[in-house]
Write a protein that holds these residues in place. Structure first.
Motif, mmCIF file in Angstrom:
data_model
loop_
_atom_site.group_PDB
_atom_site.id
_atom_site.type_symbol
_atom_site.label_atom_id
_atom_site.label_comp_id
_atom_site.label_asym_id
_atom_site.label_seq_id
_atom_site.Cartn_x
_atom_site.Cartn_y
_atom_site.Cartn_z
ATOM 1 N N ILE A 171 0.975 -1.239 -0.146
ATOM 2 C CA ILE A 171 0.129 0.033 -0.102
ATOM 3 C C ILE A 171 0.998 1.253 -0.001
ATOM 4 O O ILE A 171 1.956 1.148 0.651
ATOM 5 C CB ILE A 171 -1.002 -0.050 1.186
ATOM 6 N N ASP A 172 0.699 2.071 -0.977
ATOM 7 C CA ASP A 172 1.234 3.375 -0.798
ATOM 8 C C ASP A 172 1.092 4.507 0.027
ATOM 9 O O ASP A 172 1.879 5.056 0.554
ATOM 10 C CB ASP A 172 1.117 4.036 -2.230
ATOM 11 N N LEU A 173 -0.442 4.449 0.039
ATOM 12 C CA LEU A 173 -0.870 5.500 0.990
ATOM 13 C C LEU A 173 -2.155 4.987 1.925
ATOM 14 O O LEU A 173 -3.182 4.308 1.249
ATOM 15 C CB LEU A 173 -1.330 6.651 0.450
ATOM 16 N N GLN A 174 -2.186 4.719 3.269
ATOM 17 C CA GLN A 174 -3.090 4.185 3.948
ATOM 18 C C GLN A 174 -3.971 5.424 4.737
ATOM 19 O O GLN A 174 -3.493 6.110 5.518
ATOM 20 C CB GLN A 174 -2.849 3.151 4.813
ATOM 21 N N LEU A 175 -5.251 5.573 4.150
ATOM 22 C CA LEU A 175 -6.019 6.591 4.946
ATOM 23 C C LEU A 175 -6.736 5.912 6.176
ATOM 24 O O LEU A 175 -7.238 4.718 6.149
ATOM 25 C CB LEU A 175 -7.291 7.003 3.899
ATOM 26 N N LEU A 176 -6.903 6.707 7.182
ATOM 27 C CA LEU A 176 -7.205 6.169 8.517
ATOM 28 C C LEU A 176 -8.323 7.069 9.224
ATOM 29 O O LEU A 176 -8.163 8.192 9.179
ATOM 30 C CB LEU A 176 -6.116 5.864 9.361
ATOM 31 N N GLY A 177 -9.254 6.493 9.779
ATOM 32 C CA GLY A 177 -10.153 7.412 10.874
ATOM 33 C C GLY A 177 -9.529 6.682 12.318
ATOM 34 O O GLY A 177 -8.402 6.141 12.139
ATOM 35 N N ALA A 228 3.025 -1.083 7.378
ATOM 36 C CA ALA A 228 3.374 -1.518 6.561
ATOM 37 C C ALA A 228 3.254 -0.781 5.212
ATOM 38 O O ALA A 228 4.084 -0.659 4.221
ATOM 39 C CB ALA A 228 3.357 -3.174 5.985
ATOM 40 N N ALA A 229 2.127 0.316 5.469
ATOM 41 C CA ALA A 229 2.034 1.128 4.015
ATOM 42 C C ALA A 229 3.040 2.362 4.220
ATOM 43 O O ALA A 229 3.668 2.294 5.292
ATOM 44 C CB ALA A 229 0.817 1.749 4.485
ATOM 45 N N ARG A 230 3.530 2.638 2.874
ATOM 46 C CA ARG A 230 4.376 3.665 2.919
ATOM 47 C C ARG A 230 4.317 4.759 3.345
ATOM 48 O O ARG A 230 5.186 5.588 3.781
ATOM 49 C CB ARG A 230 4.878 3.644 1.357
ATOM 50 N N GLU A 231 2.886 5.054 3.372
ATOM 51 C CA GLU A 231 2.502 6.564 4.091
ATOM 52 C C GLU A 231 1.119 6.311 4.620
ATOM 53 O O GLU A 231 0.192 5.558 4.272
ATOM 54 C CB GLU A 231 2.311 7.689 2.957
ATOM 55 N N VAL A 232 1.214 6.944 5.943
ATOM 56 C CA VAL A 232 -0.312 6.842 6.317
ATOM 57 C C VAL A 232 -0.972 8.135 6.871
ATOM 58 O O VAL A 232 -0.335 9.009 7.020
ATOM 59 C CB VAL A 232 -0.045 6.117 7.904
ATOM 60 N N LEU A 233 -2.173 8.316 6.429
ATOM 61 C CA LEU A 233 -2.815 9.584 6.591
ATOM 62 C C LEU A 233 -3.936 9.438 7.356
ATOM 63 O O LEU A 233 -4.966 9.000 7.065
ATOM 64 C CB LEU A 233 -3.335 10.121 5.346
ATOM 65 N N MET A 234 -3.870 9.909 8.705
ATOM 66 C CA MET A 234 -5.232 9.659 9.773
ATOM 67 C C MET A 234 -5.827 11.015 9.876
ATOM 68 O O MET A 234 -5.227 11.958 10.161
ATOM 69 C CB MET A 234 -4.420 9.142 11.197
#
Ligand code: GLP
Length: 263
Positions: A126-132, A190-196
């Motif tokens: 995963i390149d970017l993981q979006l999270l709440g 493991a995602a390369r970027e995480v956006l919460m």
């Protein structure tokens, strides 16, 4: 972790959408990790708007959703399959064959979880993981005490999460499933970027513990402190219990020009 405080959920969601849109433009065949819940809705709306304007193409994008309820068929109105279709996929052009959501109806759940992890690897990660974030600090459906190294597996929802989510089931707690399949905390890391994203005063305690508290399985989101490229976008109420919020604002306002999040 980079903390971005915005006046409203709408402003925070526009920044989130810009970050995702920029990735899709620079890497058209990127792999996006997607989230459900009310929090990312405005981000999905903004991405759909940009797509409608004809300046964002998802035709080579692959997606993996974080989680799904066990026992809800994809056609169930509260399944995350239906949620994603209603709020995102029907508005953009991600090919159906590139959309991945855990199968909550799988007869062999451990096999489904292993298949899901393998599919993420096969797609290149995963390149970017979006999270709440849940009010108890959960990410995906990784509830407090989840292993910080966990991978996709079945989890039992806490009473608090079931109560929080009952609003989606017409307020009827009895309709909320007890189990889910969720990517693990390790899968997310493991995602390369995480956006919460976190909006609203009811998230303030969870955000403060995740950002400024110790790294602890009792607040699974706190493990993002160990991620090399993690951003956390919050509105003012969700930032309300961050002791260093003035410092986070200062940092965001004084980014070098090349680092700013443009349109
Ligand atoms: C849900 C989802 C999470 C989400 C969280 C917060 O249970 N599994 O992915 O981040 O709870 O939901 P909301 O955004 O509606 O507050």
């Amino acid at each position: 972790m980079e903390i971005i405080i915005q006046p409203t959920p709408e402003a925070g969601s526009i920044i989130a959408a810009r970050i995702i849109a920029k990735l899709v433009r620079t890497k058209p065949d990127c792999v996006l990790g997607l989230a459900t819940g009310s929090t990312p809705l405005a981000t999905y709306r903004e991405l759909a708007r940009i797509h409608r304007e004809g300046v964002l193409d998802f035709s080579k994008v692959t997606t993996f959703n974080l989680d799904e309820y066990v026992g809800l068929p994809p056609g169930h109105s509260q399944s995350y399959h239906a949620f994603m279709d209603e709020h995102f996929f029907r508005h953009v052009n991600v090919p159906r064959s590139r959309i991945h959501i855990p199968d909550g109806m799988a007869r062999d759940i451990p096999a489904e979880c292993a298949r899901y992890e393998a599919a993420i690897v096969a797609a290149g990660g995963i390149d970017l993981q979006l999270l709440g974030i849940g009010t108890d600090g959960h990410i995906g459906f990784n509830e407090p005490s989840s292993s910080l190294a966990s991978r996709t597996r079945i989890k039992t929802l806490t009473e608090r999460t079931r109560a929080d989510n009952a609003r989606f089931f017409g307020g009827d707690l009895d309709q909320v499933p007890f189990h889910c399949i969720t990517m693990g905390v390790g899968s997310i890391m493991a995602a390369r970027e995480v956006l919460m994203l976190a909006f609203g005063a009811n998230k303030a305690d969870a955000v403060a513990a995740a950002v400024e508290g110790p790294i602890a399985a009792m607040n699974p989101a706190s493990v993002l402190q160990m991620h090399a490229v993690a951003k956390c976008i919050v509105d003012e109420p969700a930032a309300g219990k961050l002791t260093r919020r003035d410092y986070y604002r200062w940092v965001f306002e004084h980014k070098p020009g090349w680092q700013k999040i443009g349109g």
